[in-house]
Design a protein around this motif. Structure first.
Motif, mmCIF file in Angstrom:
data_model
loop_
_atom_site.group_PDB
_atom_site.id
_atom_site.type_symbol
_atom_site.label_atom_id
_atom_site.label_comp_id
_atom_site.label_asym_id
_atom_site.label_seq_id
_atom_site.Cartn_x
_atom_site.Cartn_y
_atom_site.Cartn_z
ATOM 1 N N GLY A 12 0.795 -1.223 0.000
ATOM 2 C CA GLY A 12 0.000 0.000 0.000
ATOM 3 C C GLY A 12 0.829 1.276 0.000
ATOM 4 O O GLY A 12 0.288 2.356 -0.204
ATOM 5 N N TYR A 13 2.124 1.171 0.244
ATOM 6 C CA TYR A 13 2.985 2.349 0.191
ATOM 7 C C TYR A 13 3.499 2.530 -1.230
ATOM 8 O O TYR A 13 3.616 1.563 -1.991
ATOM 9 C CB TYR A 13 4.168 2.204 1.165
ATOM 10 N N PRO A 14 3.849 3.757 -1.622
ATOM 11 C CA PRO A 14 4.374 4.010 -2.968
ATOM 12 C C PRO A 14 5.643 3.176 -3.238
ATOM 13 O O PRO A 14 6.451 2.942 -2.327
ATOM 14 C CB PRO A 14 4.699 5.500 -2.972
ATOM 15 N N ALA A 15 5.791 2.775 -4.481
ATOM 16 C CA ALA A 15 6.903 1.901 -4.880
ATOM 17 C C ALA A 15 8.259 2.496 -4.519
ATOM 18 O O ALA A 15 9.163 1.769 -4.093
ATOM 19 C CB ALA A 15 6.825 1.603 -6.370
ATOM 20 N N HIS A 16 8.424 3.819 -4.656
ATOM 21 C CA HIS A 16 9.734 4.406 -4.365
ATOM 22 C C HIS A 16 10.102 4.280 -2.882
ATOM 23 O O HIS A 16 11.275 4.118 -2.545
ATOM 24 C CB HIS A 16 9.809 5.865 -4.849
ATOM 25 N N LEU A 17 9.111 4.337 -1.992
ATOM 26 C CA LEU A 17 9.395 4.164 -0.564
ATOM 27 C C LEU A 17 9.736 2.707 -0.250
ATOM 28 O O LEU A 17 10.661 2.425 0.514
ATOM 29 C CB LEU A 17 8.205 4.618 0.280
ATOM 30 N N VAL A 18 8.987 1.795 -0.850
ATOM 31 C CA VAL A 18 9.252 0.366 -0.656
ATOM 32 C C VAL A 18 10.652 0.026 -1.158
ATOM 33 O O VAL A 18 11.411 -0.696 -0.494
ATOM 34 C CB VAL A 18 8.179 -0.498 -1.350
ATOM 35 N N VAL A 21 13.322 1.187 1.308
ATOM 36 C CA VAL A 21 13.413 0.300 2.468
ATOM 37 C C VAL A 21 14.097 -1.011 2.087
ATOM 38 O O VAL A 21 15.009 -1.470 2.791
ATOM 39 C CB VAL A 21 12.022 0.035 3.081
ATOM 40 N N THR A 22 13.692 -1.606 0.982
ATOM 41 C CA THR A 22 14.298 -2.886 0.584
ATOM 42 C C THR A 22 15.775 -2.713 0.243
ATOM 43 O O THR A 22 16.583 -3.594 0.535
ATOM 44 C CB THR A 22 13.532 -3.544 -0.574
ATOM 45 N N ASP A 23 16.138 -1.573 -0.336
ATOM 46 C CA ASP A 23 17.553 -1.304 -0.620
ATOM 47 C C ASP A 23 18.354 -1.168 0.678
ATOM 48 O O ASP A 23 19.479 -1.663 0.775
ATOM 49 C CB ASP A 23 17.722 -0.042 -1.471
ATOM 50 N N LEU A 24 17.783 -0.492 1.675
ATOM 51 C CA LEU A 24 18.461 -0.351 2.968
ATOM 52 C C LEU A 24 18.602 -1.705 3.669
ATOM 53 O O LEU A 24 19.628 -1.982 4.299
ATOM 54 C CB LEU A 24 17.720 0.637 3.862
#
Length: 179
Positions: A12-18, A21-24
């Motif tokens: 449900g969160y925008p792809a750029h935020l996801v 997080v996944t990159d971090l």
């Protein structure tokens, strides 16, 4: 039988935020980022301390809401209900009257988290005293009680994704007092 994939805490969160997080998580730096932002765990360790904490927030923001009969940490909550907190109203017949008791249960994972994350889940469950559905009025009430509610919820979900990916708990055993 295949193992179940971890819950998608960031749905449900925008792809750029996801992606951030996944990159971090992939770079093994999300834990460090969260520890800098939230350096300490809260000290609300017992069910009694949790009850007092919840009652203080309730009395500050929801004085006219009905009383709470029980507030407790619940070790089975996340596993059984796939929830981090619950608000229940239990009605019982006593004599000729119908008595309602309200309870709030918070997943024990919140014992070892920063104050902001505990406040976020408590505010969420208290908002259900006034608003049943997760609608606009519900989230407005959450923001009224905790203006940073949405940021805290996102950061909590990022932390849960970090844990699901195998990250070590960041605040385990850090709180010490009962206050």
């Amino acid at each position: 039988m295949r193992p179940k994939p971890p819950p998608n805490y960031l749905a449900g969160y925008p792809a750029h935020l996801v992606t951030q997080v996944t990159d971090l998580i992939a770079a093994d730096t999300l834990g460090e980022v969260l520890r800098r932002k939230y350096p300490d765990a809260h000290a609300v360790r017992t069910d009694r301390a949790l009850y007092d904490y919840v009652l203080d927030i309730k009395n500050t923001h929801l004085r006219t809401a009905g009383p709470l009969s029980k507030v407790a940490y619940d070790s089975k909550l996340q596993v059984i209900a796939h929830a981090l907190g619950t608000h229940t109203a239990i009605s019982r017949v006593q004599g000729g009257k119908l008595k309602a008791k309200r309870e709030i249960r918070v997943a024990t994972v919140f014992r070892d988290m920063p104050p902001a994350f505990l406040e976020m889940i408590v505010v969420h469950e208290l908002a259900h005293l006034k608003e049943r559905e997760h609608d606009k009025a519900f989230y407005q009430l959450c923001r009224h009680m905790a203006p940073a509610y949405h940021q805290w919820e996102f950061d909590l979900r990022a932390y849960l994704a970090y844990l699901a990916a195998g990250g070590a708990p960041l605040w385990a055993g850090a709180g010490t007092a009962d206050g």
